[in-house]
Write a protein that holds these residues in place. Structure first.
Motif, PDB file in Angstrom:
ATOM      1  N   THR A  96       0.846  -1.189   0.000  1.00 13.84           N
ATOM      2  CA  THR A  96       0.000   0.000   0.000  1.00 13.84           C
ATOM      3  C   THR A  96       0.882   1.239   0.000  1.00 13.84           C
ATOM      4  OG1 THR A  96      -0.120   0.005   2.415  1.00 13.84           O
ATOM      5  CG2 THR A  96      -1.888  -1.125   1.238  1.00 13.84           C
ATOM      6  N   GLY A  97       0.384   2.328  -0.556  1.00  8.61           N
ATOM      7  CA  GLY A  97       1.123   3.580  -0.596  1.00  8.61           C
ATOM      8  C   GLY A  97       0.756   4.363  -1.828  1.00  8.61           C
ATOM      9  N   PRO A  98       1.395   5.500  -2.059  1.00 10.11           N
ATOM     10  CA  PRO A  98       1.054   6.337  -3.214  1.00 10.11           C
ATOM     11  C   PRO A  98       1.165   5.612  -4.559  1.00 10.11           C
ATOM     12  CG  PRO A  98       2.424   7.563  -1.682  1.00 10.11           C
ATOM     13  CD  PRO A  98       2.408   6.146  -1.195  1.00 10.11           C
ATOM     14  N   LEU A  99       2.080   4.619  -4.648  1.00  7.15           N
ATOM     15  CA  LEU A  99       2.296   3.895  -5.901  1.00  7.15           C
ATOM     16  C   LEU A  99       1.881   2.428  -5.822  1.00  7.15           C
ATOM     17  CD1 LEU A  99       5.820   5.325  -6.780  1.00  7.15           C
ATOM     18  CD2 LEU A  99       3.721   5.755  -8.076  1.00  7.15           C
ATOM     19  N   HIS A 100       1.308   2.007  -4.695  1.00  5.96           N
ATOM     20  CA  HIS A 100       1.001   0.599  -4.486  1.00  5.96           C
ATOM     21  C   HIS A 100      -0.428   0.411  -3.972  1.00  5.96           C
ATOM     22  CE1 HIS A 100       5.428   0.659  -4.166  1.00  5.96           C
ATOM     23  NE2 HIS A 100       5.375  -0.553  -4.661  1.00  5.96           N
ATOM     24  N   ALA A 101      -1.083  -0.630  -4.471  1.00  6.57           N
ATOM     25  CA  ALA A 101      -2.372  -1.064  -3.943  1.00  6.57           C
ATOM     26  C   ALA A 101      -2.367  -2.586  -3.929  1.00  6.57           C
ATOM     27  CB  ALA A 101      -3.519  -0.549  -4.811  1.00  6.57           C
ATOM     28  N   PRO A 102      -2.994  -3.203  -2.937  1.00  3.93           N
ATOM     29  CA  PRO A 102      -2.977  -4.670  -2.881  1.00  3.93           C
ATOM     30  C   PRO A 102      -3.697  -5.329  -4.054  1.00  3.93           C
ATOM     31  CG  PRO A 102      -4.397  -3.764  -1.165  1.00  3.93           C
ATOM     32  CD  PRO A 102      -3.655  -2.617  -1.752  1.00  3.93           C
ATOM     33  N   GLU A 103      -4.702  -4.653  -4.616  1.00  6.97           N
ATOM     34  CA  GLU A 103      -5.374  -5.113  -5.836  1.00  6.97           C
ATOM     35  C   GLU A 103      -5.108  -4.076  -6.913  1.00  6.97           C
ATOM     36  OE1 GLU A 103      -9.916  -5.809  -7.540  1.00  6.97           O
ATOM     37  OE2 GLU A 103      -9.534  -5.989  -5.388  1.00  6.97           O
ATOM     38  N   PHE A 104      -4.498  -4.506  -8.002  1.00  6.59           N
ATOM     39  CA  PHE A 104      -4.112  -3.542  -9.026  1.00  6.59           C
ATOM     40  C   PHE A 104      -4.254  -4.172 -10.406  1.00  6.59           C
ATOM     41  CE2 PHE A 104      -0.399  -5.905  -7.775  1.00  6.59           C
ATOM     42  CZ  PHE A 104       0.354  -6.090  -8.928  1.00  6.59           C
ATOM     43  N   THR A 105      -4.136  -3.342 -11.431  1.00  7.78           N
ATOM     44  CA  THR A 105      -4.300  -3.797 -12.813  1.00  7.78           C
ATOM     45  C   THR A 105      -2.944  -3.893 -13.494  1.00  7.78           C
ATOM     46  OG1 THR A 105      -6.500  -2.805 -12.961  1.00  7.78           O
ATOM     47  CG2 THR A 105      -5.393  -3.299 -15.040  1.00  7.78           C
ATOM     48  N   MET A 106      -2.741  -5.016 -14.151  1.00 13.57           N
ATOM     49  CA  MET A 106      -1.477  -5.267 -14.842  1.00 13.57           C
ATOM     50  C   MET A 106      -1.752  -5.569 -16.314  1.00 13.57           C
ATOM     51  SD  MET A 106       1.342  -8.256 -14.031  1.00 13.57           S
ATOM     52  CE  MET A 106       1.865  -7.536 -12.474  1.00 13.57           C
ATOM     53  N   ILE A 107      -0.828  -5.119 -17.158  1.00 11.28           N
ATOM     54  CA  ILE A 107      -0.802  -5.564 -18.548  1.00 11.28           C
ATOM     55  C   ILE A 107       0.432  -6.451 -18.676  1.00 11.28           C
ATOM     56  CG2 ILE A 107      -0.793  -4.898 -20.969  1.00 11.28           C
ATOM     57  CD1 ILE A 107      -1.530  -2.102 -20.148  1.00 11.28           C
ATOM     58  N   GLU A 108       0.221  -7.670 -19.139  1.00  7.39           N
ATOM     59  CA  GLU A 108       1.353  -8.573 -19.331  1.00  7.39           C
ATOM     60  C   GLU A 108       1.234  -9.175 -20.723  1.00  7.39           C
ATOM     61  OE1 GLU A 108       2.635 -10.671 -15.872  1.00  7.39           O
ATOM     62  OE2 GLU A 108       3.051 -12.504 -17.013  1.00  7.39           O
ATOM     63  N   TRP A 109       2.309  -9.141 -21.486  1.00 11.64           N
ATOM     64  CA  TRP A 109       2.230  -9.672 -22.847  1.00 11.64           C
ATOM     65  C   TRP A 109       3.515 -10.387 -23.234  1.00 11.64           C
ATOM     66  CZ3 TRP A 109       2.976  -4.539 -21.756  1.00 11.64           C
ATOM     67  CH2 TRP A 109       3.991  -3.843 -22.437  1.00 11.64           C
ATOM     68  N   ALA A 294      10.857 -16.937 -26.301  1.00 12.01           N
ATOM     69  CA  ALA A 294       9.888 -15.850 -26.210  1.00 12.01           C
ATOM     70  C   ALA A 294      10.419 -14.758 -25.294  1.00 12.01           C
ATOM     71  CB  ALA A 294       8.550 -16.364 -25.670  1.00 12.01           C
ATOM     72  N   SER A 295       9.804 -13.607 -25.406  1.00  6.40           N
ATOM     73  CA  SER A 295      10.063 -12.505 -24.484  1.00  6.40           C
ATOM     74  C   SER A 295       8.730 -11.988 -23.968  1.00  6.40           C
ATOM     75  CB  SER A 295      10.827 -11.379 -25.180  1.00  6.40           C
ATOM     76  OG  SER A 295      12.113 -11.812 -25.549  1.00  6.40           O
ATOM     77  N   GLY A 296       8.760 -11.459 -22.735  1.00  5.96           N
ATOM     78  CA  GLY A 296       7.529 -10.965 -22.140  1.00  5.96           C
ATOM     79  C   GLY A 296       7.802  -9.877 -21.133  1.00  5.96           C
ATOM     80  N   VAL A 297       6.723  -9.183 -20.733  1.00  7.73           N
ATOM     81  CA  VAL A 297       6.858  -8.062 -19.806  1.00  7.73           C
ATOM     82  C   VAL A 297       5.553  -7.858 -19.061  1.00  7.73           C
ATOM     83  CG1 VAL A 297       6.160  -6.338 -21.520  1.00  7.73           C
ATOM     84  CG2 VAL A 297       7.637  -5.650 -19.607  1.00  7.73           C
ATOM     85  N   ALA A 298       5.667  -7.374 -17.837  1.00  8.50           N
ATOM     86  CA  ALA A 298       4.510  -6.952 -17.043  1.00  8.50           C
ATOM     87  C   ALA A 298       4.621  -5.456 -16.819  1.00  8.50           C
ATOM     88  CB  ALA A 298       4.480  -7.682 -15.710  1.00  8.50           C
ATOM     89  N   LEU A 299       3.541  -4.726 -17.102  1.00  9.28           N
ATOM     90  CA  LEU A 299       3.520  -3.269 -16.968  1.00  9.28           C
ATOM     91  C   LEU A 299       2.391  -2.887 -16.016  1.00  9.28           C
ATOM     92  CD1 LEU A 299       3.917  -0.673 -19.806  1.00  9.28           C
ATOM     93  CD2 LEU A 299       2.098  -0.411 -18.144  1.00  9.28           C
ATOM     94  N   GLY A 300       2.709  -2.052 -15.026  1.00 13.69           N
ATOM     95  CA  GLY A 300       1.720  -1.600 -14.062  1.00 13.69           C
ATOM     96  C   GLY A 300       0.798  -0.559 -14.684  1.00 13.69           C
ATOM     97  N   PHE A 301      -0.426  -0.982 -15.020  1.00 12.07           N
ATOM     98  CA  PHE A 301      -1.353  -0.087 -15.716  1.00 12.07           C
ATOM     99  C   PHE A 301      -1.726   1.111 -14.862  1.00 12.07           C
ATOM    100  CE2 PHE A 301      -5.744   1.148 -16.828  1.00 12.07           C
ATOM    101  CZ  PHE A 301      -5.547   1.521 -18.149  1.00 12.07           C
ATOM    102  N   ASP A 302      -2.013   0.893 -13.580  1.00 11.33           N
ATOM    103  CA  ASP A 302      -2.429   2.003 -12.723  1.00 11.33           C
ATOM    104  C   ASP A 302      -1.338   3.071 -12.632  1.00 11.33           C
ATOM    105  OD1 ASP A 302      -4.838   0.522 -11.929  1.00 11.33           O
ATOM    106  OD2 ASP A 302      -3.452  -0.716 -10.780  1.00 11.33           O
ATOM    107  N   ARG A 303      -0.100   2.635 -12.494  1.00  9.14           N
ATOM    108  CA  ARG A 303       1.016   3.598 -12.413  1.00  9.14           C
ATOM    109  C   ARG A 303       1.145   4.394 -13.706  1.00  9.14           C
ATOM    110  NH1 ARG A 303       6.289   0.930  -9.394  1.00  9.14           N
ATOM    111  NH2 ARG A 303       5.290   0.525  -7.384  1.00  9.14           N
ATOM    112  N   LEU A 304       1.013   3.702 -14.827  1.00  7.43           N
ATOM    113  CA  LEU A 304       1.110   4.410 -16.101  1.00  7.43           C
ATOM    114  C   LEU A 304      -0.003   5.440 -16.231  1.00  7.43           C
ATOM    115  CD1 LEU A 304       2.437   4.857 -18.822  1.00  7.43           C
ATOM    116  CD2 LEU A 304       1.127   2.911 -19.720  1.00  7.43           C
ATOM    117  N   VAL A 305      -1.215   5.078 -15.840  1.00  7.27           N
ATOM    118  CA  VAL A 305      -2.331   6.032 -15.874  1.00  7.27           C
ATOM    119  C   VAL A 305      -2.030   7.220 -14.972  1.00  7.27           C
ATOM    120  CG1 VAL A 305      -4.762   6.388 -15.306  1.00  7.27           C
ATOM    121  CG2 VAL A 305      -4.056   4.306 -16.497  1.00  7.27           C
ATOM    122  N   MET A 306      -1.535   6.954 -13.760  1.00 10.70           N
ATOM    123  CA  MET A 306      -1.196   8.036 -12.838  1.00 10.70           C
ATOM    124  C   MET A 306      -0.275   9.050 -13.484  1.00 10.70           C
ATOM    125  SD  MET A 306      -0.327   6.059  -9.285  1.00 10.70           S
ATOM    126  CE  MET A 306       0.357   7.560  -8.587  1.00 10.70           C
TER     127      MET A 306
END
Length: 322
Positions: A96-109, A294-306
């Protein structure tokens, strides 16, 4: 005490951010669809939520809410999928914090048959897309700004730490090959020293342009391939903007024997540090033998929106924050 999220005055303060979130979400899905990706929807409950030593998970009826859909997505690659993405909820307990939430949205591809440089390029494109969809011209966080339309800076971890007058890997002893040429598991001190060093570097990353920090020590990349030119580092990168980590990607490890060794080492370390560990996902290891390069990545959607919307706290961009 803050008013509830449904309080009209509070919602009005956040409404602009939330509508920008919706616009970015739509633009991102369209970006993936236009490039031939298939949206995968793996189960949220899993026998093992991940490989991370320092992340905690929520448990439910003997299973775990996933901290990332990574294991499931790689099983789908083994099944024959090529380019796939996930855009949905993930959970991490105690964050939890300004950049963290226990439930959050991720984009992974994932891109089958692609080097991780291709995934780096995707991250830059999607960051630019988010800024445009938000009607902005830059990413902003506190007193920092980042122009994603400038050429992204590519910086190795070794060079980044050297800029801070640290030793090349900041107290991390050079990895010594074990039998068969594999790097040994990290010690507690090595990880802690590396973490302290990288925290000193992070504030300068991603400003005035995006930073792609790459080639992490092999001990800090449990799911990534070793670099062919230097087995002490891994083909792992992170994307930074305004000193904030946005994404974490790999050229994926497909050696099931080596992956088992790393998972066991990570869970042993977790048990020593926190008195608990997660089961090894044997089905994942079985699938890994059939997974293509293969290559892959996880991106924090909420942080990007912020950052694209100029929000001050992650709760500003969550529709129903606690």
């Amino acid at each position: 005490m803050n008013s509830p999220f449904w309080d009209r005055a509070r919602h009005q303060d956040r409404q602009g951010f939330l509508h920008k979130r919706a616009a970015i979400l739509r633009a991102m899905r369209e970006w993936f669809w236009a490039r031939g990706f298939v949206e995968a929807e793996p189960n949220m409950l899993t026998v093992s939520p991940g490989a991370e030593t320092h992340i905690d998970a929520f448990e439910a009826d003997g299973r775990y809410l996933h901290t990332s859909p990574e294991f499931a997505m790689k099983k789908l690659l083994a099944a024959g999928e090529k380019n796939i993405f996930f855009l949905g909820k993930t959970w991490r307990r105690g964050e939890t914090g300004p950049l963290h939430a226990p439930e959050f949205t991720m984009i992974e591809w994932y891109r089958a048959g692609a080097p991780y440089e291709a995934i780096m390029d995707d991250c830059v494109e999607l960051t630019r897309l988010a800024v445009r969809a938000a009607g902005s011209d830059a990413l902003r966080w506190r007193d920092r700004a980042c122009d994603p339309f400038c050429m992204a800076e590519k910086l190795s971890v070794r060079d980044a730490l050297a800029l801070q007058s640290a030793s090349p890997l900041a107290g991390e002893a050079p990895a010594q090959p074990a039998e068969g040429g594999r790097a040994n598991a990290p010690t507690i001190d090595a990880h802690d020293q590396f973490s302290r060093a990288i925290i000193q570097v992070e504030p300068r990353l991603g400003s005035p342009a995006l930073t792609l920090l790459y080639e992490y020590p092999i001990a800090e990349a449990a799911l990534a391939q070793p670099a062919p030119h230097d087995p002490s580092v891994a083909l792992r990168f992170e994307l930074y903007a305004c000193g904030v980590e946005l994404a974490n990607g790999f050229q994926e490890l497909t050696d099931a024997i080596e992956q088992r060794r790393r998972l066991v080492a990570a869970m042993d370390e977790k048990q020593k540090r926190y008195g608990r560990s997660w089961p090894i996902d044997e089905d994942f290891l079985a699938a890994l033998a059939h997974m293509p390069p293969a290559s892959g990545v996880a991106l924090g959607f909420d942080r990007l929106v912020m950052l694209a919307a100029g929000a001050r706290h992650i709760n500003d961009v969550l529709w129903t924050p606690e």
